[in-house]
Write a protein that holds these residues in place. Structure first.
Motif, mmCIF file in Angstrom:
data_model
loop_
_atom_site.group_PDB
_atom_site.id
_atom_site.type_symbol
_atom_site.label_atom_id
_atom_site.label_comp_id
_atom_site.label_asym_id
_atom_site.label_seq_id
_atom_site.Cartn_x
_atom_site.Cartn_y
_atom_site.Cartn_z
ATOM 1 N N GLY A 12 0.817 -1.211 0.000
ATOM 2 C CA GLY A 12 0.000 0.000 0.000
ATOM 3 C C GLY A 12 0.845 1.254 0.000
ATOM 4 N N LEU A 13 1.922 1.267 0.802
ATOM 5 C CA LEU A 13 2.830 2.419 0.806
ATOM 6 C C LEU A 13 3.477 2.611 -0.563
ATOM 7 N N MET A 16 0.902 4.094 -2.903
ATOM 8 C CA MET A 16 0.715 5.513 -2.602
ATOM 9 C C MET A 16 1.871 6.344 -3.144
ATOM 10 N N ALA A 51 -2.976 6.120 -5.815
ATOM 11 C CA ALA A 51 -2.756 6.573 -4.443
ATOM 12 C C ALA A 51 -3.940 6.201 -3.549
ATOM 13 N N VAL A 52 -5.166 6.349 -4.050
ATOM 14 C CA VAL A 52 -6.361 5.975 -3.282
ATOM 15 C C VAL A 52 -6.372 4.466 -3.038
ATOM 16 N N ILE A 55 -3.969 3.791 -0.283
ATOM 17 C CA ILE A 55 -4.538 4.152 1.017
ATOM 18 C C ILE A 55 -5.459 3.047 1.509
ATOM 19 N N THR A 58 -3.350 -0.020 2.553
ATOM 20 C CA THR A 58 -2.644 0.250 3.808
ATOM 21 C C THR A 58 -3.611 0.228 4.988
ATOM 22 N N PHE A 59 -4.776 0.840 4.819
ATOM 23 C CA PHE A 59 -5.786 0.841 5.878
ATOM 24 C C PHE A 59 -6.225 -0.579 6.211
#
Length: 162
Positions: A12-13, A16, A51-52, A55, A58-59
């Motif tokens: 995820g990072l 992003m 990027a979304v 996020i 990652t969440f």
């Protein structure tokens, strides 16, 4: 903050970071608007979407419990080396390297080199399967880029075509 899945967290990072870089780079072009899109519109939207997505991944890695925590394993150095080397050699063979007087070898030779070098990253490498894959990819690339799109670049080495 407790990371429940290392793989998803770092993926995820990465998404992003790449998404923000693409969106930021796209702002140097004329973006335009939805009805009249400029050359920067698509990379900007793609960067924002990436990027979304990063996020969200990652969440999820911070919230959803995974079995064993999905730890990141050791680096796979052999596949990493062969995949990167295959792409570098593809570019060198396609365009040539004037600094060492290496002429452009053309699309077909570059694709065969790409497939053979990249396939060495696999544990159970088979010559016949790799040759078939390289042939199908070379024919498909020739048909798509030279015949259909009419792109102008060398297909064969200069010493063959003259």
């Amino acid at each position: 903050m407790n990371i429940k899945s290392q793989k998803d967290f770092f993926a995820g990072l990465m998404f992003m970071g790449v998404g923000v870089a693409f969106a930021w780079g796209a702002t140097t072009y004329n973006v335009g608007e939805g009805a009249r899109m400029g050359p920067g519109y698509f990379p900007l939207m793609l960067g924002i979407l990436l990027a979304v997505l990063g996020i969200a991944i990652t969440f999820e890695a911070l919230v959803v419990e995974t079995e064993g925590g999905e730890k990141i394993g050791k680096w796979a150095w052999k596949p990493l080396f062969f995949i990167i080397a295959a792409n570098v050699i593809f570019g060198i063979l396609l365009a040539g390297l004037p600094s060492i007087k290496l002429p452009a070898m053309g699309l077909i030779v570059a694709i065969y080199a790409l497939v053979f070098i990249a396939s060495m990253a696999e544990a159970g490498w088979k010559f016949k399967a790799t040759f078939i894959l390289a042939t199908v990819l070379a024919i498909g690339s020739y048909l798509a880029f030279v015949v259909a799109l009419k792109l102008q670049f060398p297909v064969w080495p200069a010493f063959i075509t003259g």
